[in-house]
Design a protein around this motif. Structure first.
Motif, PDB file in Angstrom:
ATOM      1  N   GLY A 175       0.838  -1.191   0.000  1.00  0.00           N
ATOM      2  CA  GLY A 175       0.000   0.000   0.000  1.00  0.00           C
ATOM      3  C   GLY A 175       0.867   1.233   0.000  1.00  0.00           C
ATOM      4  N   ARG A 176       0.226   2.385  -0.170  1.00  0.00           N
ATOM      5  CA  ARG A 176       0.965   3.641  -0.176  1.00  0.00           C
ATOM      6  C   ARG A 176       0.932   4.266   1.210  1.00  0.00           C
ATOM      7  N   CYS A 177       2.093   4.646   1.713  1.00  0.00           N
ATOM      8  CA  CYS A 177       2.216   5.219   3.050  1.00  0.00           C
ATOM      9  C   CYS A 177       1.826   6.700   2.986  1.00  0.00           C
ATOM     10  N   ILE A 178       0.593   7.010   3.402  1.00  0.00           N
ATOM     11  CA  ILE A 178       0.117   8.392   3.283  1.00  0.00           C
ATOM     12  C   ILE A 178       0.131   9.125   4.622  1.00  0.00           C
ATOM     13  N   GLY A 179       0.320   8.404   5.729  1.00  0.00           N
ATOM     14  CA  GLY A 179       0.328   9.024   7.045  1.00  0.00           C
ATOM     15  C   GLY A 179       1.559   8.642   7.832  1.00  0.00           C
ATOM     16  N   MET A 180       2.357   9.643   8.247  1.00  0.00           N
ATOM     17  CA  MET A 180       3.574   9.434   9.026  1.00  0.00           C
ATOM     18  C   MET A 180       3.303   9.786  10.490  1.00  0.00           C
ATOM     19  N   PRO A 181       4.193   9.370  11.415  1.00  0.00           N
ATOM     20  CA  PRO A 181       3.998   9.729  12.827  1.00  0.00           C
ATOM     21  C   PRO A 181       3.826  11.244  13.003  1.00  0.00           C
ATOM     22  N   GLY A 182       2.763  11.635  13.698  1.00  0.00           N
ATOM     23  CA  GLY A 182       2.482  13.041  13.936  1.00  0.00           C
ATOM     24  C   GLY A 182       1.563  13.678  12.923  1.00  0.00           C
TER      25      GLY A 182
ATOM     26  N   VAL B 108      -4.705  11.807  15.004  1.00  0.00           N
ATOM     27  CA  VAL B 108      -3.263  11.988  14.810  1.00  0.00           C
ATOM     28  C   VAL B 108      -2.595  10.621  14.754  1.00  0.00           C
ATOM     29  N   VAL B 109      -1.734  10.416  13.748  1.00  0.00           N
ATOM     30  CA  VAL B 109      -0.974   9.168  13.656  1.00  0.00           C
ATOM     31  C   VAL B 109       0.057   9.155  14.787  1.00  0.00           C
ATOM     32  N   PRO B 110       0.039   8.141  15.659  1.00  0.00           N
ATOM     33  CA  PRO B 110       0.918   8.140  16.841  1.00  0.00           C
ATOM     34  C   PRO B 110       2.400   8.038  16.494  1.00  0.00           C
ATOM     35  N   GLY B 111       3.208   8.728  17.301  1.00  0.00           N
ATOM     36  CA  GLY B 111       4.653   8.625  17.218  1.00  0.00           C
ATOM     37  C   GLY B 111       5.196   8.099  18.534  1.00  0.00           C
ATOM     38  N   LYS B 112       6.374   7.505  18.498  1.00  0.00           N
ATOM     39  CA  LYS B 112       6.979   6.910  19.685  1.00  0.00           C
ATOM     40  C   LYS B 112       7.156   7.953  20.790  1.00  0.00           C
ATOM     41  N   GLY B 113       6.633   7.630  21.981  1.00  0.00           N
ATOM     42  CA  GLY B 113       6.790   8.504  23.131  1.00  0.00           C
ATOM     43  C   GLY B 113       5.872   9.700  23.156  1.00  0.00           C
ATOM     44  N   LYS B 114       4.967   9.822  22.154  1.00  0.00           N
ATOM     45  CA  LYS B 114       4.063  10.971  22.084  1.00  0.00           C
ATOM     46  C   LYS B 114       2.660  10.563  22.556  1.00  0.00           C
ATOM     47  N   PRO B 115       2.007  11.440  23.351  1.00  0.00           N
ATOM     48  CA  PRO B 115       0.659  11.113  23.822  1.00  0.00           C
ATOM     49  C   PRO B 115      -0.383  11.355  22.735  1.00  0.00           C
ATOM     50  N   VAL B 116      -1.411  10.522  22.720  1.00  0.00           N
ATOM     51  CA  VAL B 116      -2.546  10.696  21.811  1.00  0.00           C
ATOM     52  C   VAL B 116      -3.811  10.780  22.653  1.00  0.00           C
ATOM     53  N   ASP B 117      -4.614  11.813  22.413  1.00  0.00           N
ATOM     54  CA  ASP B 117      -5.880  11.948  23.117  1.00  0.00           C
ATOM     55  C   ASP B 117      -6.798  10.778  22.775  1.00  0.00           C
ATOM     56  N   ILE B 118      -7.451  10.249  23.789  1.00  0.00           N
ATOM     57  CA  ILE B 118      -8.328   9.106  23.589  1.00  0.00           C
ATOM     58  C   ILE B 118      -9.769   9.587  23.461  1.00  0.00           C
ATOM     59  N   ASN B 119     -10.384   9.254  22.333  1.00  0.00           N
ATOM     60  CA  ASN B 119     -11.801   9.522  22.091  1.00  0.00           C
ATOM     61  C   ASN B 119     -12.324   8.440  21.160  1.00  0.00           C
ATOM     62  N   GLU B 120     -13.580   8.542  20.764  1.00  0.00           N
ATOM     63  CA  GLU B 120     -14.182   7.478  19.938  1.00  0.00           C
ATOM     64  C   GLU B 120     -13.425   7.290  18.632  1.00  0.00           C
ATOM     65  N   ILE B 121     -13.004   8.389  18.004  1.00  0.00           N
ATOM     66  CA  ILE B 121     -12.331   8.299  16.713  1.00  0.00           C
ATOM     67  C   ILE B 121     -10.920   7.742  16.862  1.00  0.00           C
TER      68      ILE B 121
ATOM     69  N   CYS C 121      -6.810   3.471  16.578  1.00  0.00           N
ATOM     70  CA  CYS C 121      -5.658   2.999  17.351  1.00  0.00           C
ATOM     71  C   CYS C 121      -5.941   1.750  18.178  1.00  0.00           C
ATOM     72  N   ARG C 122      -7.137   1.221  18.107  1.00  0.00           N
ATOM     73  CA  ARG C 122      -7.540   0.120  18.982  1.00  0.00           C
ATOM     74  C   ARG C 122      -6.547  -1.046  18.952  1.00  0.00           C
ATOM     75  N   GLU C 123      -6.263  -1.553  17.767  1.00  0.00           N
ATOM     76  CA  GLU C 123      -5.383  -2.721  17.653  1.00  0.00           C
ATOM     77  C   GLU C 123      -3.976  -2.395  18.150  1.00  0.00           C
ATOM     78  N   ALA C 124      -3.493  -1.174  17.850  1.00  0.00           N
ATOM     79  CA  ALA C 124      -2.162  -0.776  18.283  1.00  0.00           C
ATOM     80  C   ALA C 124      -2.075  -0.725  19.806  1.00  0.00           C
ATOM     81  N   ILE C 125      -3.098  -0.166  20.438  1.00  0.00           N
ATOM     82  CA  ILE C 125      -3.100  -0.077  21.900  1.00  0.00           C
ATOM     83  C   ILE C 125      -3.148  -1.466  22.524  1.00  0.00           C
ATOM     84  N   MET C 126      -4.020  -2.326  21.998  1.00  0.00           N
ATOM     85  CA  MET C 126      -4.145  -3.674  22.553  1.00  0.00           C
ATOM     86  C   MET C 126      -2.856  -4.479  22.355  1.00  0.00           C
TER      87      MET C 126
ATOM     88  N   ARG D 110       4.544   3.386  22.303  1.00  0.00           N
ATOM     89  CA  ARG D 110       5.940   2.951  22.417  1.00  0.00           C
ATOM     90  C   ARG D 110       6.624   2.830  21.056  1.00  0.00           C
ATOM     91  N   LYS D 111       5.845   2.938  19.972  1.00  0.00           N
ATOM     92  CA  LYS D 111       6.390   2.759  18.634  1.00  0.00           C
ATOM     93  C   LYS D 111       5.919   3.883  17.716  1.00  0.00           C
TER      94      LYS D 111
END
Length: 280
Positions: free
Chosen positions: A81-88, A181-194, A199-204, A231-232
């Motif tokens: 696939g094409r990588c369209i979203g980078m960390p941050g 927001v696409v998560p980056g290592k060590g960066k916080p992401v606000d948790i909401n429905e979207i 991020c569900r699978e990544a968090i689990m 963490r990633k």
């Protein structure tokens, strides 16, 4: 005896070098399916750059990656696939299409199409959706069927958890506005429905048994949290064939350690116009 030893050492060194190049530097793969539209076709043979660096994986590059799903951990299938979203990066979906950091991308993929399913399994369907915590959205019914709206990932989960094999037919599209927001290592992401949807699978995968998702909220070790430190580094990858391709719409975020590398060169194709061409 020394000559045999030297020959054995030389052959062994060559074999080890070839294996090292294939696994860690450059790999050759044959494309199956038409997930990348006109860019790559079934039967095309490509080279993958596996040397990790600031541009690998790179923005807007076609990449080879493995499924991040927990159920695929033993033998993860390969996808492109094409990588369209980078960390941050900020990913937005609206009525006018798909945007990355405010830039509109053409041919935005649908997020939550409408599906039709037999009405006689309504109770079983609702029970399965409650178990999987899939909301009932825009439910309508007639004498023989009911329709509802869900993501392709939710549809896949539902198909796997129904007690019997049932056809779940896609009948339309519904573009739901969202932003995360696409998560980056060590960066916080606000948790909401979207963000939980993306991020569900990544968090689990990261938090394991310590994480619980309930009623659109995240609990870590039993305590509700409004944000999560990843963490990633993660990426958002899309197929260029909406109807056939599997991508982040189905798999969620793709961690960096699941991306083998950029697909950069087509060394064989049935179409002479694509042979010996750099992939863009």
């Amino acid at each position: 005896m020394k000559q045999i030893l030297r020959y054995t050492v030389t052959v062994t060194a060559i074999i080890v070098s070839v294996i090292a190049v294939k696994w860690f530097i450059i790999g050759s793969y044959r494309i199956t399916g038409n997930k990348m539209g006109d860019t790559l076709k079934t039967g095309d043979c490509v080279l993958v750059n596996k040397l990790k660096g600031s541009g690998n994986p790179g923005r807007n590059h076609i990449v080879l990656y493995r499924s991040p799903l927990r159920r695929d951990a033993a033998r993860p299938p390969l996808f492109i696939g094409r990588c369209i979203g980078m960390p941050g990066d900020v990913i937005q979906m609206g009525a006018d299409g798909f945007r990355v950091n405010g830039r509109l991308l053409p041919n935005a993929p649908m997020m939550r199409p409408v599906f039709r399913i037999r009405k006689d399994i309504k109770e079983q369907l609702i029970t399965a959706m409650e178990t999987l915590r899939i909301p009932l959205r825009d439910v309508r019914e007639d004498s023989i069927s009911l329709t509802l709206r869900m993501s392709l990932r939710e549809k896949e989960l539902l198909s796997q958890n129904l007690a019997q094999v049932v056809q779940i037919e896609m009948i339309g599209e519904h573009y739901l506005g969202y932003e995360f927001v696409v998560p980056g290592k060590g960066k916080p992401v606000d948790i909401n429905e979207i963000s939980l949807m993306a991020c569900r699978e990544a968090i689990m995968n990261e938090a394991g048994d310590a994480a619980r998702i309930r009623d659109g909220k995240l609990y870590i070790n039993g305590k509700e949290t409004a944000y999560y430190f990843f963490r990633k580094d993660y990426y958002w990858i899309l197929s260029e064939n909406e109807s056939e391709g599997i991508d982040s719409r189905h798999l969620g975020l793709i961690p960096k350690d699941r991306i083998d590398g950029n697909i950069w060169y087509c060394w064989y194709s049935k179409d002479p116009a694509r042979r010996f061409k750099k992939i863009k």
